[in-house]
Design an enzyme around this catalytic site. Structure first.
Site, mmCIF file in Angstrom:
data_model
loop_
_atom_site.group_PDB
_atom_site.id
_atom_site.type_symbol
_atom_site.label_atom_id
_atom_site.label_comp_id
_atom_site.label_asym_id
_atom_site.label_seq_id
_atom_site.Cartn_x
_atom_site.Cartn_y
_atom_site.Cartn_z
ATOM 1 N N THR A 70 0.724 -1.278 -0.064
ATOM 2 C CA THR A 70 0.091 -0.120 0.040
ATOM 3 C C THR A 70 0.794 1.524 -0.204
ATOM 4 O O THR A 70 0.593 2.230 -0.462
ATOM 5 C CB THR A 70 -1.103 -0.165 1.234
ATOM 6 O OG1 THR A 70 -1.602 -0.979 1.287
ATOM 7 C CG2 THR A 70 -1.972 1.107 1.269
ATOM 8 N N TYR A 157 6.535 -12.953 2.985
ATOM 9 C CA TYR A 157 5.380 -12.791 1.925
ATOM 10 C C TYR A 157 5.290 -13.659 0.999
ATOM 11 O O TYR A 157 6.048 -13.639 0.123
ATOM 12 C CB TYR A 157 5.500 -11.319 1.500
ATOM 13 C CG TYR A 157 4.253 -10.708 1.067
ATOM 14 C CD1 TYR A 157 3.248 -11.382 0.866
ATOM 15 C CD2 TYR A 157 4.266 -9.204 0.647
ATOM 16 C CE1 TYR A 157 1.877 -10.666 0.354
ATOM 17 C CE2 TYR A 157 3.114 -8.788 0.161
ATOM 18 C CZ TYR A 157 1.970 -9.433 0.174
ATOM 19 O OH TYR A 157 0.759 -8.945 -0.312
ATOM 20 N N LYS A 182 2.934 -14.448 5.299
ATOM 21 C CA LYS A 182 1.870 -13.784 4.896
ATOM 22 C C LYS A 182 1.329 -14.031 3.467
ATOM 23 O O LYS A 182 2.188 -14.235 2.644
ATOM 24 C CB LYS A 182 1.960 -12.110 4.846
ATOM 25 C CG LYS A 182 0.927 -11.386 4.174
ATOM 26 C CD LYS A 182 1.349 -9.809 3.984
ATOM 27 C CE LYS A 182 0.457 -9.198 3.436
ATOM 28 N NZ LYS A 182 0.699 -7.461 3.514
#
Length: 348
Positions: A70, A157, A182
């Site tokens: 983000t 990730y 994640k």
């Protein structure tokens, strides 16, 4: 390549003594991924970044993840990542953990890791390598090189060029610095296998749902042992995102499903109109709510005026819903002015 140009052990982290065990981190709250504000000159607006981060802390995030997806990690230079992390750490002031993005080319990832530690971060979210996909052996070696460059705890990730297998997670779980995983693929079956593989090692890794607008899929992820989730919406409308988290953790399915139906599903439909809107809409929503965070950097694009108008209406509906459902005296009951409708004069 000459010997002078060849990477050294210090450059890659290979062959070094493993770092000391990383401190455990607990994430009690929705995971907050702030945007990176840009000023009129295109540079980072650190004052606005500090305001953005500080204004969300009263809503109870479990951790802050600056310079990640983000936050447009893909569009930031290594020095910019460091500066974003330093500003975020100062704004948070130890109230919750701060985990910096790191990743891309190996040298860049190592620079990110070292600079994040120097800037005071509490941990790293290790994003995928740049451009190429390797074998499981190569991916494990990539992670181990970053681990060797820092003493910080690391969350892996799983997306793009970083496709972890159960065997890779079993091996990496032997490193005490690896504290979490994640998932950004949405492959429920593969993620379930990884959760089981990690559990078999005896380590209690923290598992996150990292899909776009993760609130919409978190019910499914909870069922396979993934209790945490990242929230870009929290950056834009924390009043409602905090309510969703409270309903989710309390088992209030009636409230959770209503929030999904009336806010998150329409948001996802708007998001899916244009690639990259998982970030662009969040920045547009912040601008509509009065925070001058600037535009996204290329290759992402801003919403059109018509799309911003629809986003403004959705935010107004979301704020009204939050006001209706918020418990008396909670942070989510803070009064919110109506969102400004986008027009040709709306700053972007």
């Amino acid at each position: 390549m000459s010997d002078a140009d060849a990477p050294t052990t210090a450059d890659t982290g290979a062959g070094t003594t493993p770092a000391a065990p990383a401190p455990a981190l607990a994430f009690d709250g929705v995971l907050f991924f702030p945007v990176t504000p840009f000023g009129p000159d295109g540079g980072i607006d650190h004052g606005m970044l500090a305001e953005h981060v500080a204004s969300r802390l009263p809503f109870g995030p479990g951790a802050v993840f600056p310079a990640c997806g983000t936050g447009e990690f893909h569009a930031l230079g290594a020095r910019e990542v460091e500066d974003v992390v330093r500003t975020t750490v100062a704004a948070v002031a130890g109230r919750v953990p701060v985990l910096s993005g790191a990743g891309g080319p190996l040298g860049h990832a190592i620079d990110n890791a070292r600079s994040a530690e120097a800037a005071g971060a509490d941990g790293l979210l290790l994003l995928p390598p740049y451009l190429v996909s390797g074998t499981t052996e190569g991916l494990v070696a990539y992670v181990e090189a970053v681990l060797a460059a820092t003493s910080l705890p690391v969350v892996l990730y799983h997306r793009g060029t970083a496709r972890y297998t159960p065997d890779a997670v079993r091996r990496l779980a032997a490193h005490p610095q690896v504290i979490g995983f994640k998932d950004g693929t949405g492959d429920i079956g593969a993620t379930q296998e990884i959760v089981l593989a990690a559990r078999a090692t005896g380590r209690e890794l923290q598992f996150f749902n990292g899909l776009l607008t993760a609130e919409l899929t978190q019910g499914a992820f909870r069922g396979i042992g993934v209790p945490l989730y990242s929230s870009a919406a929290f950056a834009m409308i924390p009043e409602l995102a905090a309510l969703h988290y409270a309903a989710y953790t309390a088992g209030d399915e009636e409230t959770r499903l209503r929030l999904l139906e009336e806010f998150y599903v329409p948001l996802v439909r708007l998001r899916d109109e244009t690639p990259g809107f998982g970030v662009s809409l969040i920045k547009a929503g912040l601008r509509l709510r009065g925070l001058a965070v600037g535009s996204v950097r290329p290759p992402l694009v801003d919403p059109t005026a018509e799309q911003e108008a629809r986003l403004a209406a959705l935010l107004d509906a979301g704020l009204a819903l939050a006001a209706e459902l918020a418990p008396a005296g909670g942070a989510t009951t803070a009064a919110a002015a109506p969102v400004a409708t986008a027009s040709a004069d709306t700053p972007r």
